[in-house]
Design a protein around this motif. Structure first.
Motif, PDB file in Angstrom:
ATOM      1  N   CYS A  55       0.850  -1.173   0.000  1.00 55.16           N
ATOM      2  CA  CYS A  55       0.000   0.000   0.000  1.00 55.16           C
ATOM      3  C   CYS A  55       0.893   1.232   0.000  1.00 55.16           C
ATOM      4  N   ALA A  56       0.295   2.404  -0.350  1.00 58.16           N
ATOM      5  CA  ALA A  56       1.111   3.603  -0.522  1.00 58.16           C
ATOM      6  C   ALA A  56       0.796   4.710   0.466  1.00 58.16           C
ATOM      7  N   THR A  57      -0.423   4.737   1.000  1.00 60.23           N
ATOM      8  CA  THR A  57      -0.841   5.847   1.864  1.00 60.23           C
ATOM      9  C   THR A  57      -0.812   5.412   3.316  1.00 60.23           C
ATOM     10  N   ALA A  58       0.170   5.876   4.055  1.00 62.46           N
ATOM     11  CA  ALA A  58       0.295   5.504   5.467  1.00 62.46           C
ATOM     12  C   ALA A  58      -0.917   5.974   6.242  1.00 62.46           C
ATOM     13  N   GLY A  59      -1.427   5.094   7.093  1.00 63.64           N
ATOM     14  CA  GLY A  59      -2.580   5.421   7.913  1.00 63.64           C
ATOM     15  C   GLY A  59      -3.902   5.104   7.274  1.00 63.64           C
ATOM     16  N   GLN A  60      -3.926   4.766   5.986  1.00 67.05           N
ATOM     17  CA  GLN A  60      -5.172   4.428   5.321  1.00 67.05           C
ATOM     18  C   GLN A  60      -5.729   3.140   5.900  1.00 67.05           C
ATOM     19  N   THR A  61      -7.040   3.090   6.115  1.00 68.93           N
ATOM     20  CA  THR A  61      -7.686   1.895   6.642  1.00 68.93           C
ATOM     21  C   THR A  61      -8.643   1.345   5.602  1.00 68.93           C
ATOM     22  N   CYS A  62      -8.625   0.033   5.434  1.00 68.75           N
ATOM     23  CA  CYS A  62      -9.495  -0.619   4.462  1.00 68.75           C
ATOM     24  C   CYS A  62      -9.987  -1.938   5.032  1.00 68.75           C
ATOM     25  N   ALA A  63     -11.119  -2.387   4.512  1.00 65.89           N
ATOM     26  CA  ALA A  63     -11.728  -3.624   5.004  1.00 65.89           C
ATOM     27  C   ALA A  63     -11.050  -4.839   4.372  1.00 65.89           C
ATOM     28  N   ALA A  64     -11.013  -5.911   5.155  1.00 64.79           N
ATOM     29  CA  ALA A  64     -10.486  -7.196   4.674  1.00 64.79           C
ATOM     30  C   ALA A  64     -11.304  -8.313   5.290  1.00 64.79           C
ATOM     31  N   THR A  65     -11.307  -9.460   4.622  1.00 67.16           N
ATOM     32  CA  THR A  65     -12.009 -10.634   5.147  1.00 67.16           C
ATOM     33  C   THR A  65     -10.991 -11.714   5.439  1.00 67.16           C
ATOM     34  N   LEU A  66     -10.868 -12.091   6.720  1.00 65.18           N
ATOM     35  CA  LEU A  66      -9.904 -13.100   7.143  1.00 65.18           C
ATOM     36  C   LEU A  66     -10.615 -14.390   7.508  1.00 65.18           C
ATOM     37  N   ASP A  67      -9.876 -15.503   7.381  1.00 62.00           N
ATOM     38  CA  ASP A  67     -10.409 -16.812   7.760  1.00 62.00           C
ATOM     39  C   ASP A  67     -10.174 -17.047   9.244  1.00 62.00           C
ATOM     40  N   ASP A  68     -11.252 -17.242   9.974  1.00 61.51           N
ATOM     41  CA  ASP A  68     -11.159 -17.486  11.416  1.00 61.51           C
ATOM     42  C   ASP A  68     -11.599 -18.910  11.691  1.00 61.51           C
ATOM     43  N   CYS A  69     -10.615 -19.862  11.570  1.00 59.90           N
ATOM     44  CA  CYS A  69     -10.892 -21.288  11.795  1.00 59.90           C
ATOM     45  C   CYS A  69     -12.038 -21.778  10.916  1.00 59.90           C
ATOM     46  N   GLY A  70     -11.994 -21.378   9.649  1.00 57.77           N
ATOM     47  CA  GLY A  70     -12.997 -21.838   8.702  1.00 57.77           C
ATOM     48  C   GLY A  70     -14.169 -20.912   8.534  1.00 57.77           C
ATOM     49  N   SER A  71     -14.268 -19.828   9.345  1.00 57.62           N
ATOM     50  CA  SER A  71     -15.371 -18.875   9.234  1.00 57.62           C
ATOM     51  C   SER A  71     -14.830 -17.522   8.791  1.00 57.62           C
ATOM     52  N   PRO A  72     -15.465 -16.858   7.794  1.00 57.82           N
ATOM     53  CA  PRO A  72     -14.996 -15.541   7.358  1.00 57.82           C
ATOM     54  C   PRO A  72     -15.248 -14.482   8.421  1.00 57.82           C
ATOM     55  N   GLN A  73     -14.291 -13.586   8.631  1.00 57.85           N
ATOM     56  CA  GLN A  73     -14.395 -12.533   9.631  1.00 57.85           C
ATOM     57  C   GLN A  73     -13.965 -11.215   8.994  1.00 57.85           C
ATOM     58  N   SER A  74     -14.845 -10.158   9.046  1.00 59.15           N
ATOM     59  CA  SER A  74     -14.535  -8.859   8.477  1.00 59.15           C
ATOM     60  C   SER A  74     -13.758  -8.028   9.490  1.00 59.15           C
ATOM     61  N   VAL A  75     -12.603  -7.465   9.069  1.00 63.86           N
ATOM     62  CA  VAL A  75     -11.761  -6.661   9.946  1.00 63.86           C
ATOM     63  C   VAL A  75     -11.298  -5.416   9.192  1.00 63.86           C
ATOM     64  N   GLU A  76     -10.759  -4.437   9.935  1.00 67.95           N
ATOM     65  CA  GLU A  76     -10.172  -3.238   9.355  1.00 67.95           C
ATOM     66  C   GLU A  76      -8.652  -3.352   9.426  1.00 67.95           C
ATOM     67  N   CYS A  77      -7.964  -3.161   8.298  1.00 71.16           N
ATOM     68  CA  CYS A  77      -6.510  -3.217   8.239  1.00 71.16           C
ATOM     69  C   CYS A  77      -5.964  -1.818   7.943  1.00 71.16           C
ATOM     70  N   THR A  78      -4.751  -1.560   8.414  1.00 72.35           N
ATOM     71  CA  THR A  78      -4.146  -0.234   8.291  1.00 72.35           C
ATOM     72  C   THR A  78      -2.868  -0.318   7.475  1.00 72.35           C
ATOM     73  N   CYS A  79      -2.664   0.683   6.610  1.00 71.67           N
ATOM     74  CA  CYS A  79      -1.448   0.751   5.804  1.00 71.67           C
ATOM     75  C   CYS A  79      -0.289   1.201   6.691  1.00 71.67           C
ATOM     76  N   THR A  80       0.644   0.326   6.937  1.00 70.87           N
ATOM     77  CA  THR A  80       1.770   0.598   7.833  1.00 70.87           C
ATOM     78  C   THR A  80       3.059   0.122   7.179  1.00 70.87           C
ATOM     79  N   GLY A  81       4.016   1.042   7.018  1.00 67.91           N
ATOM     80  CA  GLY A  81       5.311   0.663   6.459  1.00 67.91           C
ATOM     81  C   GLY A  81       5.227   0.106   5.054  1.00 67.91           C
ATOM     82  N   GLY A  82       4.252   0.571   4.261  1.00 66.61           N
ATOM     83  CA  GLY A  82       4.134   0.113   2.883  1.00 66.61           C
ATOM     84  C   GLY A  82       3.386  -1.193   2.706  1.00 66.61           C
ATOM     85  N   GLY A  83       2.829  -1.739   3.778  1.00 65.28           N
ATOM     86  CA  GLY A  83       2.070  -2.981   3.680  1.00 65.28           C
ATOM     87  C   GLY A  83       0.869  -2.954   4.594  1.00 65.28           C
ATOM     88  N   TRP A  84      -0.112  -3.801   4.318  1.00 62.43           N
ATOM     89  CA  TRP A  84      -1.332  -3.854   5.122  1.00 62.43           C
ATOM     90  C   TRP A  84      -1.083  -4.633   6.401  1.00 62.43           C
TER      91      TRP A  84
END
Length: 288
Positions: free
Chosen positions: A47-76
């Motif tokens: 990612c390019a904009t430090a501090g930017q927050t975007c939604a992501a869907t992570l796998d939580d033991c087989g169940s999808p979980q919506s979370v907010e991720c932050t652009c930090t150090g060029g990566g989410w």
């Protein structure tokens, strides 16, 4: 006039900022930047904009979980889902190579595997759940090299003549036993006997079938007594003999990986160039 002046003091800087191209940050967009797809954010892309927050869907033991991720150090950077998964791993000797597993839930599992070697010692190994790249998983097992014991059956193994592929077995799971089933090369030569392992109550054997060229009779000029052959039981002509100007051939059969002359041809005369055939295995060359 004082209240109006105070209001003007607050408004003028904001207008000046807007006039100079300033923008107010947008929650979830990090200064108005467009968020990538949730999958790209969840995979830890750049990612390019430090501090930017975007939604992501992570796998939580087989169940999808919506979370907010932050652009930090060029990566989410995404939050770590806590609690862990309750992984159900099979017991020792509870799986076999190629059987299905629940991937990725069982990917952390390492299942022990044991068998008895031909010298009576315990041979160990382990199985892990691997992805088959089609959304499912299979167990892959790696076992240590078994000791070499010439003509010896491991303890508990039946007579080698009864160890036949796919027949029922009554020994410990994964135990290896020798078999009398022979392996041949493409010339019909015996290259050894197979070894079988008791898997799910039946013998699974490592008898290899070589990739041989299409079967058929070779050039009669190359068929002679004792020369290697590939197809047991097949009969072909060979050993060409000239009798009174005509060419006749012996009849050969492929026995135990070598050509065996079963009908020899001799000429009625002192030389191979005169007289007729006494015992012609095959007709002359024109009739072959």
């Amino acid at each position: 006039m004082r209240p109006f002046a105070a209001t003007a003091v607050l408004v003028i800087p904001l207008l000046a900022a807007l006039a100079c191209g300033g923008r107010v940050g947008v929650v979830g967009g990090g200064g108005g930047e467009t968020c990538p797809s949730p999958a790209a954010v969840a995979s830890g892309g750049t990612c390019a904009t430090a501090g930017q927050t975007c939604a992501a869907t992570l796998d939580d033991c087989g169940s999808p979980q919506s979370v907010e991720c932050t652009c930090t150090g060029g990566g989410w950077a995404c939050p770590v889902l806590g609690g862990g998964c309750d992984v159900q791993c099979p017991l020792t000797n509870g799986v076999s190579t190629g059987s299905a597993c629940n991937y990725p839930e069982q990917s952390p599992c390492t299942v022990a595997m044991t068998s008895t070697g031909c010298d009576g010692t315990q041979v160990t190994g382990q199985c892990t759940c691997q992805s088959d790249e089609q959304g499912a998983g299979v167990w892959e097992c790696v076992q240590s090299t078994e000791p070499e014991c010439a003509d010896a059956q491991p303890p508990g193994c039946p007579d080698a003549s009864t160890v036949v592929p796919d027949d029922a077995c009554d020994v410990s799971p994964q135990q290896s036993c020798g078999s009398d089933v022979q392996q041949y090369d493409c010339s019909g030569n015996v290259i050894g006997n197979g070894t079988c392992r008791c898997v799910a109550g039946a013998w699974s054997c490592n008898i290899t079938v070589p990739a041989c060229p299409p079967s058929g009779c070779p050039d009669p000029e190359s068929v002679e007594q004792g020369v290697p052959c590939t197809t047991p039981g097949v009969q072909c002509s060979g050993n060409p003999t000239s009798c009174d100007g005509a060419v006749f051939y012996d009849a050969f059969e492929c026995d135990d990986g070598a050509w065996n002359d079963v009908a020899a041809t001799t000429c009625d005369g002192s030389s191979s160039g005169g007289g007729g055939p006494v015992d012609a295995g095959f007709a002359d060359a024109k009739g072959m």
